[in-house]
Enzyme design. Structure first.
Site, PDB file in Angstrom:
ATOM      1  N   SER A 114     -44.480  17.660  39.961  1.00 36.06           N
ATOM      2  CA  SER A 114     -45.034  18.467  41.047  1.00 36.06           C
ATOM      3  C   SER A 114     -43.974  18.893  42.048  1.00 36.06           C
ATOM      4  O   SER A 114     -44.289  19.262  43.169  1.00 36.06           O
ATOM      5  CB  SER A 114     -46.107  17.648  41.783  1.00 36.06           C
ATOM      6  OG  SER A 114     -45.553  16.454  42.305  1.00 36.06           O
ATOM      7  N   CYS A 115     -42.702  18.863  41.639  1.00 36.13           N
ATOM      8  CA  CYS A 115     -41.640  19.121  42.617  1.00 36.13           C
ATOM      9  C   CYS A 115     -41.525  20.581  42.994  1.00 36.13           C
ATOM     10  O   CYS A 115     -40.838  20.925  43.941  1.00 36.13           O
ATOM     11  CB  CYS A 115     -40.303  18.613  42.087  1.00 36.13           C
ATOM     12  SG  CYS A 115     -39.715  19.496  40.633  1.00 36.13           S
TER      13      CYS A 115
END
Length: 282
Positions: A114-115
């Site tokens: 989810s970066c």
């Protein structure tokens, strides 16, 4: 230190019969990883092997590569306002001369799905920080029969899963299929970091003659961890992500998914699969 499991009362309904009983759950607590005293990352994990988890995470981040890079790891006393030790904060101290990452919010954290980085940026991050190209010489060769045995061996080693049904696992096998190490955690990535951290502290990196077997799916993050530690074969019981396949194809990682029984899909690196007959194409 927190317990690996906890007990909670549940309402149990079975075929219309209602009862209350205690249930065993896997524990989940935050772990803050500090690097030379500065906060670096927070992960939700199952307590246990915290030092190995922190060390393995820093291998994946490209900070640590050998046991000599690591000076020590300690739990932080006084981590709360009242000065108590929660055993949920660890500080990793590196040896002099070890290059440190950027501690700003914009630093290149590519280890979580989810970066927000695009695929190309994620691939570039691994390419520029990987210490060991996957150039196992001679190439590690594994048969489909050997791979088919690994999920059962991994499952047999999952002690906490038997009590909770709520843990992922990761295991390292040698090229003959012998179990070298296995770790469990609420997160697959943490289980792998615990394996890698233990290998680092034993000065066993790179893991160039091993197979990494994981429960669940093969995400980009897990493929990245394999590449960063020199592991040539990653096998998973479920599907890989598209970016995991892209990374495997670019780096030469052998990526096997849907490993169930005698069936499996080889998404990249099929040169390491020892087939009795030529693979059918088309």
């Amino acid at each position: 230190m927190g317990r690996v499991t906890e007990r909670r009362k549940v309402l149990r309904i079975r075929d219309g019969a209602v009862s209350t009983r205690p249930d065993t759950l896997v524990a989940e607590e935050p772990l803050e990883i500090r690097l030379n005293g500065k906060p670096l990352a927070i992960t939700m994990r199952t307590p246990g092997d915290d030092f190995a988890l922190a060390a393995g995470f820093l291998v994946s981040e490209g900070v640590l590569g050998t046991a000599a890079d690591l000076r020590n790891i300690v739990y932080c006393a006084g981590a709360t306002a009242d000065g108590s030790n929660t055993y949920n904060v660890v500080d990793v101290r590196t040896a002099p001369g070890v290059a440190l990452p950027d501690f700003t919010l914009e630093r290149n954290v590519y280890t979580t799905s989810s970066c927000g980085l695009c695929g190309k940026a994620s691939l570039d991050a691994v390419r520029t920080t990987a210490r060991w190209p996957l150039a196992d010489t001679p190439p590690l060769r594994v048969t489909p029969e050997l791979l088919a045995d690994l999920p059962g061996r991994l499952r047999a080693a999952q002690r906490v899963f038997d009590r909770t049904g709520g843990l992922h696992a990761a295991a390292l096998f040698d090229e003959d299929g012998e179990l070298l190490d296995t770790r469990e955690d609420v997160g697959r990535h943490n289980a792998v970091d615990k394996l890698v951290g233990r290998a680092l502290r034993n000065d066993a990196l790179p893991l160039s003659r091993t197979i990494l077997m994981v429960s669940g799916r093969a995400s980009f993050e897990l493929a990245q961890k394999a590449v960063m530690t020199g592991i040539p074969v990653l096998a998973a019981v479920s599907a890989p992500s598209s970016l995991a396949v892209d990374l495997a194809a670019e780096t030469g990682l052998t990526l096997v998914g849907f490993l169930r029984g005698t069936s499996m899909n080889v998404y990249a690196g099929d040169h390491r699969i020892a087939l009795r007959e030529p693979a059918a194409h088309g």
